[in-house]
Enzyme design. Structure first.
Site, PDB file in Angstrom:
ATOM      1  N   HIS A 132      67.091  21.373   4.193  1.00 18.23           N
ATOM      2  CA  HIS A 132      68.314  21.165   3.404  1.00 18.23           C
ATOM      3  C   HIS A 132      68.442  19.691   3.042  1.00 18.23           C
ATOM      4  O   HIS A 132      67.973  18.824   3.780  1.00 18.23           O
ATOM      5  CB  HIS A 132      69.541  21.627   4.194  1.00 18.23           C
ATOM      6  CG  HIS A 132      69.763  23.107   4.059  1.00 18.23           C
ATOM      7  ND1 HIS A 132      70.982  23.658   3.747  1.00 18.23           N
ATOM      8  CD2 HIS A 132      68.901  24.137   4.167  1.00 18.23           C
ATOM      9  CE1 HIS A 132      70.870  24.982   3.684  1.00 18.23           C
ATOM     10  NE2 HIS A 132      69.618  25.301   3.940  1.00 18.23           N
ATOM     11  N   GLU A 191      66.870  23.853   0.210  1.00 23.48           N
ATOM     12  CA  GLU A 191      68.174  24.023  -0.446  1.00 23.48           C
ATOM     13  C   GLU A 191      68.049  23.373  -1.818  1.00 23.48           C
ATOM     14  O   GLU A 191      67.796  24.052  -2.796  1.00 23.48           O
ATOM     15  CB  GLU A 191      69.247  23.374   0.425  1.00 23.48           C
ATOM     16  CG  GLU A 191      70.635  23.511  -0.143  1.00 23.48           C
ATOM     17  CD  GLU A 191      71.654  22.748   0.679  1.00 23.48           C
ATOM     18  OE1 GLU A 191      72.736  23.275   0.870  1.00 23.48           O
ATOM     19  OE2 GLU A 191      71.377  21.616   1.104  1.00 23.48           O
ATOM     20  N   GLU A 199      77.115  27.703   0.168  1.00 20.91           N
ATOM     21  CA  GLU A 199      78.144  27.041   0.992  1.00 20.91           C
ATOM     22  C   GLU A 199      79.180  26.330   0.132  1.00 20.91           C
ATOM     23  O   GLU A 199      80.302  26.099   0.577  1.00 20.91           O
ATOM     24  CB  GLU A 199      77.506  26.076   1.996  1.00 20.91           C
ATOM     25  CG  GLU A 199      77.011  24.809   1.375  1.00 20.91           C
ATOM     26  CD  GLU A 199      76.324  23.869   2.370  1.00 20.91           C
ATOM     27  OE1 GLU A 199      76.288  24.181   3.553  1.00 20.91           O
ATOM     28  OE2 GLU A 199      75.838  22.834   1.919  1.00 20.91           O
TER      29      GLU A 199
END
Ligand code: NOJ
Ligand code: CA
Length: 668
Positions: A447, A466, A472
């Site tokens: 990420h 990511e 999110e």
């Protein structure tokens, strides 16, 4: 000097002006893709401006081969191109030689610079890469503002002439992210659609030992010029001959679906470095994760809401085992979260010390008995030298606990030197993590790393990253994820590699545990299911909480069934910003899965099942938006239908506003 694709539809012409300037241009079926545009380099050490050349030699060749990815969207990939390599020499005093290598495929063009071994060049420092991309018109453009440290923006769709400064966009659209770069700087991947209906993706492949490229637009000439992410002192790259740059890529077609089917970026990467990949396994996982994002629990032990405690993680292991998941991600398991963000400390996490209420040994053996594995979390909080020092110990610790997947994270400023997430130094770090993890037979999900450029071919244990605005952001106090976002990602970010998008949210109002929250998911439930097919990744999370899945076990069945590795993929219909419809065949099985998604508009898509085996009858289970579903007013309404289908069936699929459809097709 010219070279054409194997089918003759794409051509690249390279020209040397009498004054020594070198340009290239590309066409598709006679239409301009890139008009004559500059090539060159500027070095700061040794000081040299490489923009006037003489041509030393030109070589051409043709390659046609096939290779099998360790995992992927298709079983086999054809690597078919014609190549032209132009060796040039600086006409000014330096005498430096450089080779421009063009590979022209039926789906696009890749080119790069190579600096061969030569007496006049050893170590050198790059001041600028002088590559340009001059577009032929005021195309519709899907773009994000440039930023050295993040790609977690929404895309903007404007005419090329309407691209605005990053600051203006941040103010208007999304106050969460503020780029410091001046006006008219954009990130790649960029997508253009010309008024004649040509789709052009501008990106890069195989970014290794080099910074991420961003672009500056000169609107008067419609010219994008390459810029390179600087290091902490303003240099761009430190190189040593022989070496080469990443590939600059143009994927082109008059069909939007061809852009999504392109394997050009993968073909431009080096083959796998992992001799025995038998330990690398696509996976579905759940996790101690979303409950912290929505405020049910928290990462730190202090504060009384510690999520990663033994009892709670046991609950996730039970859930994973009951419903057939491979893994359980556990965030907040290790000491350090009390002080992980904002203080820019170098020593925060050691990656081997669990909180006292987290009994990792009992949990790993419990998980093992139940046929599930824990997934490790290494949040570095940007302290990357600390992580590098501790990486061997951290991976050894995982190996000892039988944990073979790690989610890494780089939230915040990179300390101690102030490097950028997209700079050469960090790109080398991400690659080093993939390499080191492979030594320990560990799979990686990164990420906050830089955008992927196909390196998962070279390091198939680097399963996903990511590197874009993921699910999110539904919980961010900003615009969150717009309904169109997931129809643009496949045309942009996803061209570089799998994304850990974390789909599967079933509870759309995110005030379940904190009534003051106004954040929400802007899709229907059926669209969340469809994302398992349209957002390709060999690592897929079922992101929501066990209790939210248990409230909809019939819909959850699709997530349980859907495959994460594929023999074949058919992109059936797509338009960036509007809709995507894909079918994929599960690896080694006869099952097909279909995902269709739409933006904020309701629409009907026709699904032609001609890809099915003509000698078979199948049962299709359709997870559809209910007639009254709507991302805004009624997002959780769905219907499940079963239909008998064959290869001559055509289904009319009705998608709600912000909706989708997911289908499992199994042999009867
Ligand atoms: C950002 C990551 O994207 C998210 O998934 C993670 O939970 C937090 N950082 C904490 O590491
Ligand atoms: Ca749209």
């Amino acid at each position: 000097m010219a070279v054409s694709s194997p089918n003759g539809q794409i051509s690249v012409r390279v020209q040397l002006a009498p004054t020594g300037e070198l340009t290239y241009a590309a066409t598709y079926k006679g239409q301009p893709v890139v008009e004559p545009s500059g090539l060159g380099f500027s070095l700061s050490k040794p000081k040299a401006m490489l923009n006037r050349f003489t041509v030393v030699s030109v070589d051409s060749s043709r390659t046609d081969g096939r290779w099998k990815p360790v995992w992927g969207e298709v079983r086999e990939i054809r690597n078919h191109y014609t190549e032209m390599a132009v060796l040039v020499q600086d006409r000014a005093g330096s005498g430096i030689q450089m080779r421009l290598r063009f590979r022209v495929f039926d789906d696009g063009v890749g080119f790069r610079y190579e600096f061969p071994q030569q007496p006049k060049l050893s170590h050198f420092v790059v001041a600028d890469e002088l590559t340009q991309f001059r577009l032929s018109g005021d195309h519709q453009t899907f773009w994000m503002p440039a930023d050295f440290d993040t790609n977690e923006y929404l895309y903007n769709t404007t005419r090329l002439s309407e691209i605005k400064s990053a600051a203006a966009v941040a103010r208007e659209r999304d106050i969460a992210l503020q780029s410091s770069l001046g006006p008219d700087h954009v990130q790649t991947p960029l997508l253009f659609k010309t008024d004649k209906g040509l789709y052009i993706s501008l990106y890069e492949a195989a970014v290794r030992n080099y910074p991420i490229m961003y672009l500056h637009l000169d609107k008067a000439t419609r010219t994008f010029s390459a810029r390179l992410t600087p290091d902490a002192v303003g240099n761009k790259a430190y190189l040593q001959a022989p070496t080469q740059t990443p590939w600059r890529t143009l994927i082109v077609s008059d069909k939007a679906t061809d852009i999504l089917a392109s394997k050009l970026i993968l073909n431009l990467n080096e083959p796998s470095k992992i001799a025995d990949p038998s330990w690398i396994k696509p996976q579905k996982f759940v996790g101690m994760w979303w409950e912290m994002h929505v405020g049910k629990a928290n990462w730190p032990l202090a504060g009384g809401k510690h999520g990663a405690n033994t009892a709670n993680v046991k609950r996730y292991i039970d859930f994973a085992a009951k419903y057939g998941f491979d893994g359980v991600l556990v965030e907040g398991w290790n000491v350090g979260w009390e002080d992980w963000f904002g203080n820019w400390k170098e020593e925060v996490f050691d990656f081997v010390t669990p909180y006292p209420d987290y009994n990792i040994d009992s949990l790993t053996s419990y998980a093992q008995r139940k046929g599930v594995r824990l997934i490790m979390h290494h949040e570095t909080s940007g302290s990357v030298t600390n992580y590098e020092r501790r990486m061997d110990a951290a991976f050894g610790y995982m190996q000892q606990k039988g944990i073979n997947t790690v989610k890494t994270g780089y939230v915040g400023r990179i300390i101690p030197r102030g490097e950028h997430h997209d700079g050469q130094w960090m790109n080398n770090h991400y690659e080093r993590v993939a390499e080191k993890a492979a030594q320990y037979k560990i799979m990686v999900d990164s990420h906050e790393s830089s955008h992927p450029t196909g390196l998962h071919r070279t390091y198939p244990n680097w399963m996903a990253s990511e590197a874009a605005r993921g699910s999110e952001f539904n919980n961010a106090p900003t615009l969150g994820i717009t309904p169109e976002h997931t129809t643009i990602l496949p045309f942009t970010r996803m061209l570089g590699g799998p994304m850990d998008f974390t789909p599967g949210l079933f509870h759309m109002r995110l005030n379940q545990f904190d009534p003051t929250r106004t954040t929400r998911v802007r899709t229907t439930l059926a669209k969340q299911l469809a994302l398992y097919v349209t957002m390709y990744s060999p690592l897929q999370m079922a992101a929501d909480l066990p209790e939210n899945y248990e409230a909809h076990l019939d819909a959850f069945q699709f997530i349980r069934d859907v495959a994460v590795d594929w023999d074949d993929t058919r992109v059936l219909a797509a338009e960036p910003g509007d809709y995507v419809l894909m079918a994929r065949k599960a690896k080694g099985k006869s099952d097909w899965f279909v995902g269709g998604i739409t933006d904020e508009n309701a629409r009907t898509l026709t699904l032609d099942l001609a890809f099915l085996d003509p000698n078979q009858t199948y049962e299709a289970t359709l997870y559809c938006d209910a007639p009254n579903a709507d991302w805004d007013t009624n997002p959780e309404a769905y219907v499940i239908e079963k239909k008998t289908v064959t290869s001559v069936s055509k289904l009319s699929l009705v998608l709600a506003r912000g909706g989708g459809v997911a289908i499992r097709i199994a042999r009867k």
